[in-house]
Design an enzyme around this catalytic site. Structure first.
Site, PDB file in Angstrom:
ATOM      1  N   GLY A  29     -11.916   6.773  -9.184  1.00  0.00           N
ATOM      2  CA  GLY A  29     -11.024   6.844  -9.993  1.00  0.00           C
ATOM      3  C   GLY A  29      -9.495   6.642  -9.465  1.00  0.00           C
ATOM      4  O   GLY A  29      -8.991   6.565  -8.860  1.00  0.00           O
ATOM      5  N   ALA A  33      -2.696  -0.247 -10.610  1.00  0.00           N
ATOM      6  CA  ALA A  33      -3.015  -1.589 -10.625  1.00  0.00           C
ATOM      7  C   ALA A  33      -4.088  -3.033 -10.472  1.00  0.00           C
ATOM      8  O   ALA A  33      -4.602  -3.850 -10.768  1.00  0.00           O
ATOM      9  CB  ALA A  33      -1.789  -2.356 -11.328  1.00  0.00           C
ATOM     10  N   HIS A  35      -7.168  -1.157  -8.762  1.00  0.00           N
ATOM     11  CA  HIS A  35      -8.143  -1.553  -9.872  1.00  0.00           C
ATOM     12  C   HIS A  35      -8.295  -2.175 -11.050  1.00  0.00           C
ATOM     13  O   HIS A  35      -9.701  -2.631 -11.718  1.00  0.00           O
ATOM     14  CB  HIS A  35      -8.564   0.328 -10.321  1.00  0.00           C
ATOM     15  CG  HIS A  35      -8.518   0.689  -9.536  1.00  0.00           C
ATOM     16  ND1 HIS A  35      -7.214   2.825  -8.976  1.00  0.00           N
ATOM     17  CD2 HIS A  35      -9.705   1.156  -8.096  1.00  0.00           C
ATOM     18  CE1 HIS A  35      -7.967   3.051  -8.087  1.00  0.00           C
ATOM     19  NE2 HIS A  35      -9.072   2.248  -6.925  1.00  0.00           N
ATOM     20  N   GLN A  59     -19.431   9.288   1.420  1.00  0.00           N
ATOM     21  CA  GLN A  59     -18.138   8.439   2.776  1.00  0.00           C
ATOM     22  C   GLN A  59     -17.999   9.521   2.943  1.00  0.00           C
ATOM     23  O   GLN A  59     -16.578   8.573   4.068  1.00  0.00           O
ATOM     24  CB  GLN A  59     -18.571   7.416   1.402  1.00  0.00           C
ATOM     25  CG  GLN A  59     -17.251   7.580   0.381  1.00  0.00           C
ATOM     26  CD  GLN A  59     -17.227   6.506  -0.497  1.00  0.00           C
ATOM     27  OE1 GLN A  59     -18.060   6.300  -1.275  1.00  0.00           O
ATOM     28  NE2 GLN A  59     -16.499   5.778  -0.288  1.00  0.00           N
ATOM     29  N   GLN A 146     -10.311  -6.997  -1.676  1.00  0.00           N
ATOM     30  CA  GLN A 146      -9.750  -7.275  -0.523  1.00  0.00           C
ATOM     31  C   GLN A 146      -9.255  -6.328   0.460  1.00  0.00           C
ATOM     32  O   GLN A 146      -8.987  -6.392   1.725  1.00  0.00           O
ATOM     33  CB  GLN A 146      -9.295  -8.548  -0.204  1.00  0.00           C
ATOM     34  CG  GLN A 146      -9.062  -9.549   1.206  1.00  0.00           C
ATOM     35  CD  GLN A 146      -8.163  -9.834   1.651  1.00  0.00           C
ATOM     36  OE1 GLN A 146      -7.980 -10.980   0.650  1.00  0.00           O
ATOM     37  NE2 GLN A 146      -7.047 -10.105   2.324  1.00  0.00           N
TER      38      GLN A 146
END
Ligand code: AMP
Length: 281
Positions: A29, A33, A35, A59, A146
Site C-alpha cells: 500500500g 507511480a 506500483h 517480513q 526491479q
C-alpha cells in the site's frame, strides 16, 4: 472494482469466469507511480488485474518500521479505481495469520546475501506471504519491481521450486526526476535527507560509467560507489554490492553481468536501490 478483505470473495471473483487471465500485483500500500506502473503492465498482459494491499508483519523484524509504515487505504483505492483495476484484496492479520498459524516458507541460498544478511528474517516473511497470496488468487502472471531486485530473485526460486503455475514479470524501477527510486519509505525522509537521497542513484550511475569505461574489478566499483556515498554526510552506508545477478554471490571480476546494489541510511530511514549491468530489464 471489488475491494474486499475476504478470501472467499476473492476466490468467487477470480473464478466467476475461468477463461479470463489474471495478473496480480502484491503491495504493502501507500501506492505511488512505481506500483501503478506494475498495475498498468499487468493490465496490458491480462484480462483482469488484482492488487493486494497488506503490510505483512512477518517480513519486519522487531525494531523495524512495521508500526510506522505509512498507510492510506482510501487514497490507494481511489488511485486503483482511477486506473481501472478490477480487484483489491485488503486482508487483515486475522485472515492471513489466524490463531494457530504455523507454516512458513524458507527460500535458501539466494536469501543469505544483501538484504537477507542485513535483515535475516525478511525473506522468510516475503516468501510466506507471497506463496499464500498466489494460492488465494491463482493468477497467471505476477508483477514485481526491479527496485527490490533480490526479492525478484528469491521469488523466482519460490515459483520454480514450489511449482506455482504462473509467470513472474519484473518491471523497471520508476524514479523521481532527480533519480531517487520511488518508495513508500521516502515519505519518512526529512526535507534535508530527501534533498540528499538521490546520491544513492548517483553512486550507481558512477559505477555504471566506470563499467562502460572498461572497469571490471568489482572491488574498484565498490570503492567508487563508497566514495560517492562518503561525500554526503547525511548518508550512512549499510552495504554496497557488486554481485552475480542470479546467485547474488559477490564478484571479484565482472564478466558477463552484475547487479550493483546498495542500502543506505538517512537518519533512521533505510533506502535500497540497484542497477543491472548490462541493462537487460
Ligand atoms: P511494496 O509496496 O514496497 O512492497 O512494493 C510492492 C511492489 O512494488 C514490489 O514488487 C516492489 O518492487 C514494487 N515497487 C516498489 N517501488 C517501485 C519503484 N520505484 N518502481 C517499480 N516498482 C516498484
Amino acid at each position: 472494482m471489488l475491494v474486499t478483505d475476504s478470501i472467499q470473495q476473492v476466490r468467487t471473483a477470480r473464478w466467476a469466469d475461468p477463461s479470463l487471465q489474471w495478473g496480480f500485483v502484491p503491495t504493502m500500500g501507500y501506492l505511488h507511480a512505481g506500483h501503478l506502473a506494475l498495475v498498468q503492465r499487468a493490465q496490458q498482459e491480462n484480462d483482469r488485474v488484482a492488487v493486494s494491499i497488506y503490510i505483512n508483519p512477518t517480513q519486519f523484524a522487531p525494531g523495524e518500521d512495521l508500526t510506522l509504515y505509512p498507510r492510506n487505504l482510501e487514497q490507494d483505492v481511489r488511485l486503483l479505481q482511477e486506473i481501472g483495476c478490477d480487484l483489491v484484496f485488503t486482508p487483515g492479520d486475522h485472515t492471513m495469520y489466524p490463531a494457530g498459524y504455523q507454516t512458513y516458507v524458507q527460500v535458501e541460498g539466494v536469501t543469505q546475501h544483501l538484504e537477507g544478511a542485513s535483515r535475516p528474517t525478511h525473506f522468510r516473511g516475503v516468501a510466506t506471504i507471497v506463496a499464500k497470496l498466489f494460492n488465494i488468487l491463482q493468477p497467471q502472471r505476477a508483477y514485481f519491481g526491479q527496485k527490490d531486485y533480490q526479492q525478484t530473485v528469491v521469488l523466482r526460486r519460490l515459483v520454480q521450486d514450489l511449482n506455482f503455475p504462473l509467470t513472474l514479470v519484473v518491471c523497471p524501477t520508476v524514479r523521481e526526476a532527480d533519480g531517487l527510486a520511488l518508495s513508500s519509505r521516502n515519505s519518512y525522509l526529512s526535507p534535508s535527507d530527501r534533498a540528499a537521497a538521490p546520491i544513492v542513484y548517483r553512486a550507481l550511475l558512477r559505477a555504471r560509467e566506470a563499467l562502460a569505461a572498461g572497469e571490471r574489478q568489482a572491488q574498484g566499483l565498490r570503492r567508487l560507489m563508497q566514495a560517492v556515498i562518503a561525500a554526503e554526510p547525511r548518508a550512512h552506508l549499510d552495504y554496497i554490492s557488486v554481485a552475480d545477478p542470479e546467485t547474488l554471490v559477490e564478484l571479484e571480476q565482472v564478466a558477463q553481468a552484475a547487479v550493483l546494489s546498495l542500502a543506505v541510511y538517512f537518519g533512521r530511514t533505510r533506502l535500497i536501490d540497484n542497477l543491472i549491468w548490462p541493462d537487460t530489464v
